[in-house]
Structures are given as C-alpha cells and as structure tokens.
Write a protein that holds these residues in place. Structure first.
Motif: not given
Length: 281
Positions: A1-6, A8-14, A65-71
């Motif tokens: 996965m692209k480094g800048q997305f690693k 994201i999910i942790v950032g949303i939780k924080n 996994n990533i985009k569906p979590h954000i959306l």
C-alpha cells in the motif's frame, strides 16, 4: 500500500477520540467529523489521481479497505447529524419511538437491499477470489444490472463496490448507535432481565465507575485486538448489566478533569486485587 495511506485508519480513530473528548454533544461531534472526513477524502483522491498505485495489490487494498473506511465513516456521521438535529428533546416515549423507527428503517433496508445480495455474502465471508473484479478501476460491468448510482460515481476514483462496502460499514455503525440511544429498560431486544441465567447479574458500583472501566478496556485494546469501537463496548456492558449509560463521552470528559486521581475506580480495582492476593498467599 502507498506509504501515505498506512496511517489513515489510525488517524481517523485518533481524531474520533479527540473530538469525542472535546465536543459538547453528538451534533458537534458529527459535524467536526464530517468536515474532517470530507477533507481527508478530497486529499486522498488528489493523491490517487496524481500518483496512481504502485501495484494491483495496493489498488485492491485501497478500494476494499481504506476508502470504504473513510467513506463509511463519512456516511455514518452524516446520518448521525441528520438524526440528532431532528431528534425530540425529551427522553420520554416520543424520544424512544423516534429512534426505534430509525432502527426499524435500517433493518428493513438491510433485509430488502443488502443481506440477500451476492456481493454482501462475498464480502462478509471474507472471500478474495473476485477482488480483482470488485476492487480495481475499470472493471465495472454495466450489464450486471447494477444500481443506477453506478452512473454517478467517478470512474477514476471508484470501483462502485467500494461504495457498497462503505454502506455496509456505515450501517453496522449506525445499528450500534441506534441501539445505544434506545433505553435499555424499555427495549426487548436489549433487555436480558427475562433470562434466568442473567437476572442476577447487575452493576452495583456507580455509572462513572463503569464508564471508567469501559474506556480503560477500549484504550488498552483488550477487546477484539482494539478493533471494536467505544460505543459497541458500551452497548455490550449496557446489555450485560441492563443499565443505560446515556452520554458516556461527557462522563469521560468530566473524568479527565477530576482533581486527584483520574482513575479512581481502576486504582480501587488494583488495590482490591492485591489485597485478595495477599489473603490467599
């Protein structure tokens, strides 16, 4: 996965933890999270359009996994905002009926449009054999009779099925939220007092003590490897002990501002356990 997305999910939780601890009510919390998630989605989309993916595995992981979590979170908080801003002020019968109606609508949508679909079964069972079809760009087959939403999505930033996953995740969160808003003592679905095996189980300390325990379990990641949200943990304890906890975020915020020990109940638990150990040497 692209480094800048690693992260994201942790950032949303924080961000959720910070917003929950600092906002005055659920309306403000939802509003802040909507703004945050909208900006995050725009930023992520720009990165994808500018740089694309390093591999097909990265692409599949992002759209599965990533985009569906954000959306999914964005859909969820937007729904929460709409529900809360139209919510009756009282905690009486009209209040409970309001949330019961929303819960009923969610269940009807699930039964009519979700649970019987082939894709839902594919996703829920954790299959991966069709991931290249579902979660890579340019693979949409319009002859499959898809929902008309497919014509509104951006084909450069959606596989169509990433949106379906987002809806599944949002509905899961919304279901838990609606259950927590319904008075435990009044809702047959949550009430365990008719169970012979559970009728003698009840919480005998303060509600603040229970909130302290819930947040400790959440912060430590002791339940489901930390992948379960605070509201779901709260619901579990409400069901187990048949006790409504109302707004646990405000209770937690007050806990942070205590004079003296901010973990009084946990300190008491530790002392009690050590005393018990000493007596059984």
């Amino acid at each position: 996965m692209k480094g800048q997305f690693k992260n994201i999910i942790v950032g949303i939780k924080n961000k959720e933890d910070k917003v929950s601890a600092t906002t005055a009510n659920m309306i403000n919390e939802a509003s802040e999270m909507i703004s945050f998630l909208q900006e995050l989605l725009i930023s992520v989309k720009k990165d994808i359009l500018d740089e694309s993916f390093d591999s097909s595995a990265d692409e599949i992981n992002f759209f599965k996994n990533i985009k569906p979590h954000i959306l999914g979170k964005l859909i969820y908080y937007n729904k929460i905002y709409r529900i809360e801003t139209a919510c009756p002020v009282s905690n009486g019968k009209i209040y409970r009926t309001y949330f019961l109606n929303h819960l009923r609508e969610l269940k009807e949508e699930y039964c009519q449009h979700v649970c019987n679909s082939d894709f839902y079964r594919y996703y829920r069972t954790g299959r991966t054999d069709r991931d290249e079809t579902y979660f890579q760009l340019g693979k949409i087959n319009y002859l499959d009779g898809l929902n008309s939403l497919v014509f509104e999505i951006d084909p450069h930033f959606s596989t169509y099925y990433d949106y379906k996953v987002a809806r599944i995740l949002a509905n899961d969160l919304l279901y838990i939220y609606l259950l927590t808003k319904i008075n435990v003592e009044q809702n047959q679905d949550l009430n365990l007092k008719n169970s012979e095996s559970n009728r003698d189980i009840f919480w005998t300390d303060s509600k603040n003590a229970l909130v302290e325990l819930i947040y400790a379990l959440y912060a430590s990641g002791a339940i489901s490897h930390g992948k379960i949200g605070i509201r779901k943990i709260c619901l579990i304890f409400q069901i187990l002990f048949r006790i409504p906890l109302n707004d646990i975020h405000h209770a937690f915020h007050r806990m942070k501002e205590r004079t003296g020990s901010r973990t009084a109940f946990l300190d008491q638990l530790k002392a009690s356990l050590e005393d018990y150990m000493d007596k059984n040497l």
